[in-house]
Scaffold this active site. Structure first.
Site, mmCIF file in Angstrom:
data_model
loop_
_atom_site.group_PDB
_atom_site.id
_atom_site.type_symbol
_atom_site.label_atom_id
_atom_site.label_comp_id
_atom_site.label_asym_id
_atom_site.label_seq_id
_atom_site.Cartn_x
_atom_site.Cartn_y
_atom_site.Cartn_z
ATOM 1 N N ARG A 88 -43.259 -10.819 22.547
ATOM 2 C CA ARG A 88 -42.811 -9.611 21.872
ATOM 3 C C ARG A 88 -43.163 -9.690 20.394
ATOM 4 O O ARG A 88 -43.016 -10.755 19.778
ATOM 5 C CB ARG A 88 -41.290 -9.474 21.994
ATOM 6 C CG ARG A 88 -40.850 -8.438 22.984
ATOM 7 C CD ARG A 88 -39.359 -8.416 23.070
ATOM 8 N NE ARG A 88 -38.743 -7.588 22.049
ATOM 9 C CZ ARG A 88 -38.724 -6.262 22.076
ATOM 10 N NH1 ARG A 88 -39.291 -5.619 23.059
ATOM 11 N NH2 ARG A 88 -38.132 -5.567 21.119
ATOM 12 N N LEU A 90 -42.558 -9.443 16.637
ATOM 13 C CA LEU A 90 -41.339 -9.665 15.868
ATOM 14 C C LEU A 90 -41.300 -8.712 14.671
ATOM 15 O O LEU A 90 -42.330 -8.427 14.056
ATOM 16 C CB LEU A 90 -41.286 -11.112 15.389
ATOM 17 C CG LEU A 90 -41.072 -12.140 16.511
ATOM 18 C CD1 LEU A 90 -41.442 -13.541 16.037
ATOM 19 C CD2 LEU A 90 -39.627 -12.096 17.012
ATOM 20 N N ASN A 104 -46.417 -20.348 16.003
ATOM 21 C CA ASN A 104 -46.841 -19.658 17.222
ATOM 22 C C ASN A 104 -48.069 -20.356 17.792
ATOM 23 O O ASN A 104 -48.854 -20.945 17.052
ATOM 24 C CB ASN A 104 -47.207 -18.209 16.900
ATOM 25 C CG ASN A 104 -47.618 -17.423 18.134
ATOM 26 O OD1 ASN A 104 -46.978 -17.524 19.186
ATOM 27 N ND2 ASN A 104 -48.685 -16.657 18.032
ATOM 28 N N HIS A 106 -51.443 -19.344 20.091
ATOM 29 C CA HIS A 106 -52.168 -18.173 20.569
ATOM 30 C C HIS A 106 -53.396 -18.639 21.348
ATOM 31 O O HIS A 106 -54.110 -19.533 20.898
ATOM 32 C CB HIS A 106 -52.595 -17.299 19.386
ATOM 33 C CG HIS A 106 -53.252 -16.037 19.825
ATOM 34 N ND1 HIS A 106 -52.547 -14.976 20.355
ATOM 35 C CD2 HIS A 106 -54.552 -15.673 19.847
ATOM 36 C CE1 HIS A 106 -53.389 -14.018 20.681
ATOM 37 N NE2 HIS A 106 -54.616 -14.409 20.386
ATOM 38 N N ASP A 139 -46.354 -11.762 8.695
ATOM 39 C CA ASP A 139 -46.135 -10.420 9.254
ATOM 40 C C ASP A 139 -47.420 -9.754 9.741
ATOM 41 O O ASP A 139 -47.372 -8.662 10.295
ATOM 42 C CB ASP A 139 -45.339 -9.515 8.296
ATOM 43 C CG ASP A 139 -45.987 -9.419 6.942
ATOM 44 O OD1 ASP A 139 -47.137 -9.869 6.802
ATOM 45 O OD2 ASP A 139 -45.326 -8.892 6.026
ATOM 46 N N LEU A 141 -49.969 -9.757 12.587
ATOM 47 C CA LEU A 141 -49.959 -10.289 13.950
ATOM 48 C C LEU A 141 -51.112 -11.263 14.211
ATOM 49 O O LEU A 141 -52.282 -10.919 13.998
ATOM 50 C CB LEU A 141 -50.034 -9.122 14.954
ATOM 51 C CG LEU A 141 -49.982 -9.525 16.434
ATOM 52 C CD1 LEU A 141 -48.603 -10.050 16.800
ATOM 53 C CD2 LEU A 141 -50.378 -8.354 17.331
#
Ligand code: GAR
Length: 210
Positions: A88, A90, A104, A106, A139, A141
């Protein structure tokens, strides 16, 4: 002091498992999923790790859900929050709250193929090398400062599934390594470029998948 980690998942949880089983100098304080059915929650429970389901479909909007999510996470006083297949987007407020201690993974060599369906898109582009990236979350993505990447060859007969499996094996290798470096206080973010303390040549950042 042991690094306290909260892991966010949405599904299978194979990266969670790799992190738990790597024997890292960390404490997994909790696992939180936005999907109550996530298999990773069962794995966490079986290991005696607090496992929390917060169903995003019962929240009116993203901001409300993320405020609730942040509140749950803060109860465990984490030094680090790890997104491990958390599917999701954020909200900016959530990211601002945890920035600098939010990682994260990826499934592509960022900045190539941010977003979804990375393996299908890599095959469609005909790239010969693909891989995965662990990065600090900002911020924008799938664009934060890169900690480590692993590359794998793309074979002529690959399907999205065979390619995904080859990349996933490397995810399981590099995510625990990145978390170890964070826990050891070795990651230095130098204006968006991450250097590894105690490794002047940064050679160990050049991970190579088979
Ligand atoms: C992993 O391949 C991870 O890189 C990817 O979801 C999968 C989760 O697998 N994450 C993203 O695509 C995030 N943008 P897992 O639940 O078995 O760890």
């Amino acid at each position: 002091m042991t690094c306290r980690v909260v892991v966010l998942i949405s599904g299978r949880g194979s990266n969670l498992r790799a992190i738990v089983e790597a024997g890292l100098p960390i404490e997994i304080a909790a696992v939180v999923s936005n999907r109550p059915q996530a298999a990773g929650l069962d794995y966490a429970r079986a290991r005696g790790i607090p496992a929390i389901a917060l169903d995003h479909t019962s929240s009116p909007d993203r901001a409300t859900f993320d405020t609730q999510l942040a509140g749950e996470i803060e109860r465990f006083h984490p030094d680090l929050v790890v997104l491990a297949g958390y599917m999701r987007i954020l909200s900016p407020a959530f990211i601002a709250r945890f920035e600098g201690r939010l990682l994260n993974i990826h499934p592509s060599l960022l900045p190539m193929f941010p977003g979804l369906d990375t393996h299908t898109r890599a095959l469609a582009e005909g790239v010969k090398v693909h891989g995965c990236t662990v990065h600090f979350v900002t911020d924008k993505l799938d664009h934060g400062p890169i900690i480590i990447q692993a590359a794998v060859p793309v074979r002529a007969d690959d399907t999205p599934d065979t390619l995904a499996a080859r990349v996933l094996a490397q995810e399981h290798r590099i995510y625990p390594l990145a978390i170890r470096w964070f826990a050891e206080g070795r990651l230095v973010n130098n204006h968006g470029r991450v250097n590894l303390k105690g490794d002047p040549t940064s050679q160990s950042v050049l991970a190579n998948g088979g």
